[in-house]
Design a protein around this motif. Sequence first.
Motif, PDB file in Angstrom:
ATOM      1  N   GLN A 118       5.521  10.490   9.169  1.00  0.00           N
ATOM      2  CA  GLN A 118       4.402  10.532  10.111  1.00  0.00           C
ATOM      3  C   GLN A 118       3.797   9.151  10.341  1.00  0.00           C
ATOM      4  O   GLN A 118       3.145   8.925  11.362  1.00  0.00           O
ATOM      5  CB  GLN A 118       3.297  11.471   9.611  1.00  0.00           C
ATOM      6  N   ASP A 119       3.976   8.227   9.402  1.00  0.00           N
ATOM      7  CA  ASP A 119       3.367   6.902   9.489  1.00  0.00           C
ATOM      8  C   ASP A 119       4.222   5.876  10.230  1.00  0.00           C
ATOM      9  O   ASP A 119       3.816   4.722  10.350  1.00  0.00           O
ATOM     10  CB  ASP A 119       3.080   6.358   8.081  1.00  0.00           C
ATOM     11  N   TYR A 159       2.588   3.868  12.956  1.00  0.00           N
ATOM     12  CA  TYR A 159       1.475   3.012  12.556  1.00  0.00           C
ATOM     13  C   TYR A 159       1.899   1.929  11.567  1.00  0.00           C
ATOM     14  O   TYR A 159       1.075   1.404  10.844  1.00  0.00           O
ATOM     15  CB  TYR A 159       0.371   3.869  11.929  1.00  0.00           C
ATOM     16  N   THR A 160       3.178   1.592  11.541  1.00  0.00           N
ATOM     17  CA  THR A 160       3.704   0.632  10.577  1.00  0.00           C
ATOM     18  C   THR A 160       3.865  -0.736  11.226  1.00  0.00           C
ATOM     19  O   THR A 160       4.350  -0.856  12.341  1.00  0.00           O
ATOM     20  CB  THR A 160       5.058   1.120  10.037  1.00  0.00           C
ATOM     21  N   PRO A 209       5.875   3.925   3.810  1.00  0.00           N
ATOM     22  CA  PRO A 209       5.447   4.817   4.885  1.00  0.00           C
ATOM     23  C   PRO A 209       6.223   6.128   4.858  1.00  0.00           C
ATOM     24  O   PRO A 209       7.378   6.187   4.442  1.00  0.00           O
ATOM     25  CB  PRO A 209       5.758   4.024   6.156  1.00  0.00           C
ATOM     26  N   VAL A 238       0.883  -0.130   6.568  1.00  0.00           N
ATOM     27  CA  VAL A 238       0.700   1.114   7.297  1.00  0.00           C
ATOM     28  C   VAL A 238      -0.767   1.202   7.670  1.00  0.00           C
ATOM     29  O   VAL A 238      -1.642   1.208   6.802  1.00  0.00           O
ATOM     30  CB  VAL A 238       1.119   2.329   6.442  1.00  0.00           C
ATOM     31  N   THR A 239      -1.053   1.233   8.979  1.00  0.00           N
ATOM     32  CA  THR A 239      -2.432   1.372   9.441  1.00  0.00           C
ATOM     33  C   THR A 239      -2.719   2.857   9.576  1.00  0.00           C
ATOM     34  O   THR A 239      -2.139   3.546  10.418  1.00  0.00           O
ATOM     35  CB  THR A 239      -2.633   0.668  10.790  1.00  0.00           C
ATOM     36  N   LYS A 240      -3.598   3.341   8.760  1.00  0.00           N
ATOM     37  CA  LYS A 240      -3.930   4.762   8.748  1.00  0.00           C
ATOM     38  C   LYS A 240      -4.893   5.085   9.881  1.00  0.00           C
ATOM     39  O   LYS A 240      -5.356   4.207  10.597  1.00  0.00           O
ATOM     40  CB  LYS A 240      -4.560   5.144   7.401  1.00  0.00           C
ATOM     41  N   ASP A 241      -5.228   6.357  10.007  1.00  0.00           N
ATOM     42  CA  ASP A 241      -6.174   6.817  11.017  1.00  0.00           C
ATOM     43  C   ASP A 241      -7.522   6.169  10.784  1.00  0.00           C
ATOM     44  O   ASP A 241      -7.963   6.024   9.637  1.00  0.00           O
ATOM     45  CB  ASP A 241      -6.321   8.344  10.904  1.00  0.00           C
ATOM     46  N   TYR A 300       0.820  -1.216   0.000  1.00  0.00           N
ATOM     47  CA  TYR A 300       0.000   0.000   0.000  1.00  0.00           C
ATOM     48  C   TYR A 300       0.850   1.261   0.000  1.00  0.00           C
ATOM     49  O   TYR A 300       0.408   2.313   0.439  1.00  0.00           O
ATOM     50  CB  TYR A 300      -0.943   0.012   1.210  1.00  0.00           C
TER      51      TYR A 300
END
Length: 180
Positions: free
Chosen positions: A124-125, A128-129, A121, A139-142, A118
Amino acid sequence: MNLGRLLTPLQVGTALARSYGKHNKKYLYKDGKKYEGIIYYPRTSDHQDPPIEPAKLFRVQRIKPIKGNPFWEKRILKDLGLDGKQSDYTVVKNIPENNARLWKIKHLIKVTPVTFPYGEPTAQDVKYTILKDNGECLVTKDIGQVEVRTEAREAFDQQPKRLDTDLLRKDSRLKWLNPW
């Protein structure tokens, strides 16, 4: 008993002169393609290799014990940070220096290329990786705004048929007392 007396002179000459030489591959295989000093012989003459993009990173995991290995292999494992538990892993760059080090300890490790299905990263990510065992870096987004989540929670609490703790406890007790 002399071996020369049993054989005729012609037989001795052919027995000593017989040798099996190597075949000349230059004449045997004519359609070879040369890639950096290695000659590759494709099965068909119109064969095209698929385009390959090498991975930028490798996920390296130790699969064999350190004990009993020479000091240079132990030193490479320690430099990579793989001298702890066997389930630990590290991420290294795909550069020639690291590849040469990994080649020296290839019998002790498992190397998996890191892929980014996806996208890579950003800075900022990083929090959430997640790096999976198969080498996928996700990468898990908001997950949404706080207001939307609180509204969804309130709507769930207002449902009359929801299964809350009291209802589940009461139902389980009734089934225990009267199973049939």
